[in-house]
Design a protein around this motif. Structure first.
Motif, PDB file in Angstrom:
ATOM      1  N   VAL A 380       4.778  -1.351 -15.596  1.00 12.77           N
ATOM      2  CA  VAL A 380       4.659  -2.005 -14.294  1.00 12.77           C
ATOM      3  C   VAL A 380       3.207  -2.414 -14.093  1.00 12.77           C
ATOM      4  N   SER A 381       2.997  -3.621 -13.577  1.00  9.69           N
ATOM      5  CA  SER A 381       1.627  -4.109 -13.406  1.00  9.69           C
ATOM      6  C   SER A 381       0.895  -3.310 -12.334  1.00  9.69           C
ATOM      7  N   ARG A 382      -0.416  -3.218 -12.490  1.00  8.86           N
ATOM      8  CA  ARG A 382      -1.250  -2.539 -11.504  1.00  8.86           C
ATOM      9  C   ARG A 382      -1.127  -3.204 -10.138  1.00  8.86           C
ATOM     10  N   GLU A 383      -0.942  -4.526 -10.140  1.00 12.48           N
ATOM     11  CA  GLU A 383      -0.836  -5.276  -8.881  1.00 12.48           C
ATOM     12  C   GLU A 383       0.388  -4.820  -8.078  1.00 12.48           C
ATOM     13  N   ILE A 384       1.512  -4.575  -8.778  1.00  8.32           N
ATOM     14  CA  ILE A 384       2.718  -4.129  -8.079  1.00  8.32           C
ATOM     15  C   ILE A 384       2.507  -2.745  -7.483  1.00  8.32           C
ATOM     16  N   ASP A 385       1.952  -1.823  -8.262  1.00  4.89           N
ATOM     17  CA  ASP A 385       1.682  -0.482  -7.741  1.00  4.89           C
ATOM     18  C   ASP A 385       0.767  -0.535  -6.524  1.00  4.89           C
ATOM     19  N   ASP A 386      -0.285  -1.330  -6.604  1.00  5.95           N
ATOM     20  CA  ASP A 386      -1.231  -1.417  -5.492  1.00  5.95           C
ATOM     21  C   ASP A 386      -0.584  -2.034  -4.262  1.00  5.95           C
ATOM     22  N   LEU A 387       0.225  -3.076  -4.462  1.00  9.89           N
ATOM     23  CA  LEU A 387       0.877  -3.734  -3.334  1.00  9.89           C
ATOM     24  C   LEU A 387       1.818  -2.771  -2.613  1.00  9.89           C
ATOM     25  N   VAL A 388       2.623  -2.042  -3.383  1.00 12.42           N
ATOM     26  CA  VAL A 388       3.575  -1.112  -2.778  1.00 12.42           C
ATOM     27  C   VAL A 388       2.845   0.017  -2.058  1.00 12.42           C
ATOM     28  N   SER A 389       1.817   0.567  -2.681  1.00 17.47           N
ATOM     29  CA  SER A 389       1.099   1.674  -2.052  1.00 17.47           C
ATOM     30  C   SER A 389       0.390   1.224  -0.779  1.00 17.47           C
ATOM     31  N   ARG A 390      -0.174   0.029  -0.792  1.00 20.16           N
ATOM     32  CA  ARG A 390      -0.853  -0.466   0.415  1.00 20.16           C
ATOM     33  C   ARG A 390       0.145  -0.720   1.545  1.00 20.16           C
ATOM     34  N   ARG A 391       1.317  -1.237   1.193  1.00 17.70           N
ATOM     35  CA  ARG A 391       2.335  -1.458   2.233  1.00 17.70           C
ATOM     36  C   ARG A 391       2.827  -0.132   2.805  1.00 17.70           C
ATOM     37  N   LYS A 392       2.912   0.889   1.956  1.00 20.32           N
ATOM     38  CA  LYS A 392       3.317   2.201   2.459  1.00 20.32           C
ATOM     39  C   LYS A 392       2.270   2.760   3.406  1.00 20.32           C
ATOM     40  N   LEU A 393       1.000   2.665   3.032  1.00 23.83           N
ATOM     41  CA  LEU A 393      -0.071   3.122   3.914  1.00 23.83           C
ATOM     42  C   LEU A 393      -0.045   2.373   5.236  1.00 23.83           C
ATOM     43  N   ASP A 394       0.197   1.067   5.176  1.00 25.61           N
ATOM     44  CA  ASP A 394       0.284   0.266   6.398  1.00 25.61           C
ATOM     45  C   ASP A 394       1.408   0.762   7.307  1.00 25.61           C
ATOM     46  N   SER A 395       2.541   1.142   6.687  1.00 24.22           N
ATOM     47  CA  SER A 395       3.680   1.613   7.491  1.00 24.22           C
ATOM     48  C   SER A 395       3.364   2.925   8.184  1.00 24.22           C
ATOM     49  N   TRP A 396       2.431   3.694   7.613  1.00 21.11           N
ATOM     50  CA  TRP A 396       1.990   4.946   8.233  1.00 21.11           C
ATOM     51  C   TRP A 396       0.838   4.738   9.221  1.00 21.11           C
ATOM     52  N   GLY A 397       0.302   3.532   9.257  1.00 21.38           N
ATOM     53  CA  GLY A 397      -0.868   3.281  10.077  1.00 21.38           C
ATOM     54  C   GLY A 397      -2.133   3.887   9.508  1.00 21.38           C
ATOM     55  N   VAL A 398      -2.178   4.003   8.171  1.00 19.02           N
ATOM     56  CA  VAL A 398      -3.322   4.627   7.492  1.00 19.02           C
ATOM     57  C   VAL A 398      -4.216   3.555   6.884  1.00 19.02           C
ATOM     58  N   GLU A 399      -5.517   3.643   7.163  1.00 17.13           N
ATOM     59  CA  GLU A 399      -6.496   2.748   6.565  1.00 17.13           C
ATOM     60  C   GLU A 399      -7.323   3.522   5.542  1.00 17.13           C
ATOM     61  N   ILE A 400      -7.803   2.825   4.518  1.00 16.71           N
ATOM     62  CA  ILE A 400      -8.666   3.450   3.517  1.00 16.71           C
ATOM     63  C   ILE A 400      -9.924   2.605   3.341  1.00 16.71           C
ATOM     64  N   ASP A 401     -10.914   3.180   2.669  1.00 19.75           N
ATOM     65  CA  ASP A 401     -12.162   2.470   2.429  1.00 19.75           C
ATOM     66  C   ASP A 401     -11.979   1.367   1.393  1.00 19.75           C
ATOM     67  N   LYS A 402     -12.959   0.466   1.358  1.00 22.62           N
ATOM     68  CA  LYS A 402     -12.986  -0.610   0.375  1.00 22.62           C
ATOM     69  C   LYS A 402     -14.361  -0.624  -0.275  1.00 22.62           C
ATOM     70  N   LEU A 403     -14.386  -0.832  -1.584  1.00 24.70           N
ATOM     71  CA  LEU A 403     -15.667  -0.881  -2.276  1.00 24.70           C
ATOM     72  C   LEU A 403     -16.526  -2.037  -1.763  1.00 24.70           C
ATOM     73  N   THR A 404     -17.832  -1.777  -1.629  1.00 19.74           N
ATOM     74  CA  THR A 404     -18.758  -2.857  -1.311  1.00 19.74           C
ATOM     75  C   THR A 404     -19.045  -3.669  -2.572  1.00 19.74           C
ATOM     76  N   GLU A 405     -19.640  -4.821  -2.408  1.00 18.43           N
ATOM     77  CA  GLU A 405     -20.017  -5.634  -3.571  1.00 18.43           C
ATOM     78  C   GLU A 405     -20.958  -4.855  -4.482  1.00 18.43           C
ATOM     79  N   GLU A 406     -21.879  -4.088  -3.881  1.00 22.46           N
ATOM     80  CA  GLU A 406     -22.817  -3.295  -4.669  1.00 22.46           C
ATOM     81  C   GLU A 406     -22.074  -2.231  -5.489  1.00 22.46           C
ATOM     82  N   GLN A 407     -21.086  -1.585  -4.861  1.00 19.81           N
ATOM     83  CA  GLN A 407     -20.312  -0.566  -5.566  1.00 19.81           C
ATOM     84  C   GLN A 407     -19.479  -1.170  -6.695  1.00 19.81           C
ATOM     85  N   GLU A 408     -18.907  -2.339  -6.443  1.00 22.16           N
ATOM     86  CA  GLU A 408     -18.137  -3.040  -7.482  1.00 22.16           C
ATOM     87  C   GLU A 408     -19.040  -3.348  -8.676  1.00 22.16           C
TER      88      GLU A 408
END
Length: 417
Positions: A380-408
């Motif tokens: 299964v592609s990484r994109e599918i796993d990420d999409l499903v997990s993000r939609r699940k977090l959204d359904s819970w009302g859970v937000e997570i951090d995002k890497l900054t450009e410097e961190q990337e």
């Protein structure tokens, strides 16, 4: 070709209620239905599905149909099919071929009837669809683009076919997606296995000794829930790394021959055969409880038990008691078939929301890319796993951090800073 082969269309009203209940608790699939019912990406494609045929699977079928697929549906286990759910699908106009308690011959006939529609995409659970397309009914595989496999046992069979060079189309190993095995296999199997055991036995788990055969993701979940219910847990394994992990998780680890006399409950979750044999049973406590959390009913050696038992009788609904030649009795839940679905309702709806979202998106990936993929087992592609997990977090009302450009940039650089 008949549009459906079912027990009783009159059971549909209760099936509709069950499907609506799980839909209310499957927000990711609801979102996919809303989105793809507009664009209908599967229009003109025939999808053949063989998965445990209860309400959550039925809703996946309805979402695929809403996205344009011409669905033909059957079950993947004769005891997991729910006749009211099947009737609801038939009443909604879907092609469905299954009933609860089918004989081996009826089960095979239902699978064949499902495949008679010559699918473009197959969605399998355990590998029976794919196996038939590679053996008795090769003629029905001519238009198959590819497919998806739901469970560990099916992936094992597919990889064996790939090694032998006989796999005729690409199959996505949905079971191996992070959003599937990390959650479905662990939290889903862990909860639903004990739900089935407790509702069918009406026995306490606390103070008992539970022997878990196999410490893969399913075994981990079963052991974790057993411990949380107050049981002492013994794990048996053939893999030294998994055995070490079980020991570090706090469980006793030993061979089955040593565990057999100690256990009150025995649960196999390996995807292999004869993990609990008649020889083991002879050394068990009188009235030990045996259950299979793997796909096929060969993990507990039911064939040898049926052959050598002195007698058997129905001890409770879904429980068969066998008297052994030494006078002891063992109790097998659900005929040694997949305990959480053959003798209960399977995984919780919220868990299957993750797994079936991966199934839907993987089928879409096959539709868009299958003709260009090798005839192998595909991750299964990484994109599918990420999409499903993000939609699940959204359904819970859970937000997570995002890497900054410097961190990337830091993470993608090989230079020491």
């Amino acid at each position: 070709m008949e549009k459906y082969i079912i027990r009783d269309i009159g059971l549909a009203p209760m099936g509709h209620k069950k499907i609506q209940w799980v839909k209310n608790n499957m927000p990711i699939l609801r979102g996919l239905e809303e989105e793809y019912s507009q664009t209908k990406p599967f229009k003109g494609l025939r999808i053949c599905l063989s998965v445990h045929l209860e309400a959550k699977t039925a809703y996946l079928c309805k979402v695929l149909a809403a996205a344009g697929a011409d669905m033909s549906i059957t079950g993947s286990n004769s005891l997991s099919t729910q006749d009211d759910v099947v009737a609801a699908l038939a009443e909604d106009g879907l092609k469905v071929y299954a009933w609860h308690g089918a004989t081996d011959e009826e089960y095979a006939a239902h699978i064949e009837a499902c495949l008679e529609h010559k699918p473009h995409i197959v969605i399998d659970d355990g590998g029976d669809l794919v196996s038939l397309l590679h053996t008795k009914r090769k003629d029905l595989a001519e238009e198959v683009i590819g497919g998806c496999e739901e469970t560990t046992t099916g992936v094992i069979r597919l990889k064996a076919m790939e090694r032998e060079g006989i796999l005729q189309f690409p199959m996505i190993a949905v079971n191996d997606a992070d959003c599937k095995h990390l959650f479905d296999n662990r939290y889903g199997t862990g909860q639903s296995t004990w739900d089935s055991i407790m509702r069918n036995t009406n026995l306490i788990v606390a103070s008992k000794t539970v022997v878990v055969v196999g410490y893969g993701w399913c075994g981990r979940g079963i052991a974790m829930r057993a411990a949380s219910l107050g049981a002492k847990v013994i794990v048996t394994e053939v893999n030294p790394v998994k055995a070490m992990e079980a020991r570090m998780d706090g469980y006793d680890v030993m061979p089955m021959k040593e565990a057999a006399p100690k256990g009150d409950f025995f649960i196999s979750a390996t995807g292999c055969c004869k993990t609990i044999t008649h020889e083991h049973m002879l050394t068990m406590k009188d009235n030990a409880i045996l259950a299979n959390a793997g796909h096929f009913n060969c993990e507990v050696d039911m064939a040898e038990l049926e052959e050598k038992a002195v007698s058997k009788h129905e001890a409770r609904n879904n429980i068969t008691a066998y008297e052994l030649e030494n006078g002891k009795r063992v109790n097998v839940i659900g005929e040694g078939k997949l305990v959480n679905i053959a003798a209960a309702d399977g995984h919780p709806a919220e868990i299957m929301d993750l797994s079936f979202a991966v199934q839907f998106l993987s089928a879409l990936y096959i539709k868009e890319n299958g003709k260009n993929l090798p005839k192998k087992v595909i991750d299964v592609s990484r994109e599918i796993d990420d999409l499903v997990s993000r939609r699940k977090l959204d359904s819970w009302g859970v937000e997570i951090d995002k890497l900054t450009e410097e961190q990337e940039a830091y993470l993608n650089s090989w230079k020491a800073e």
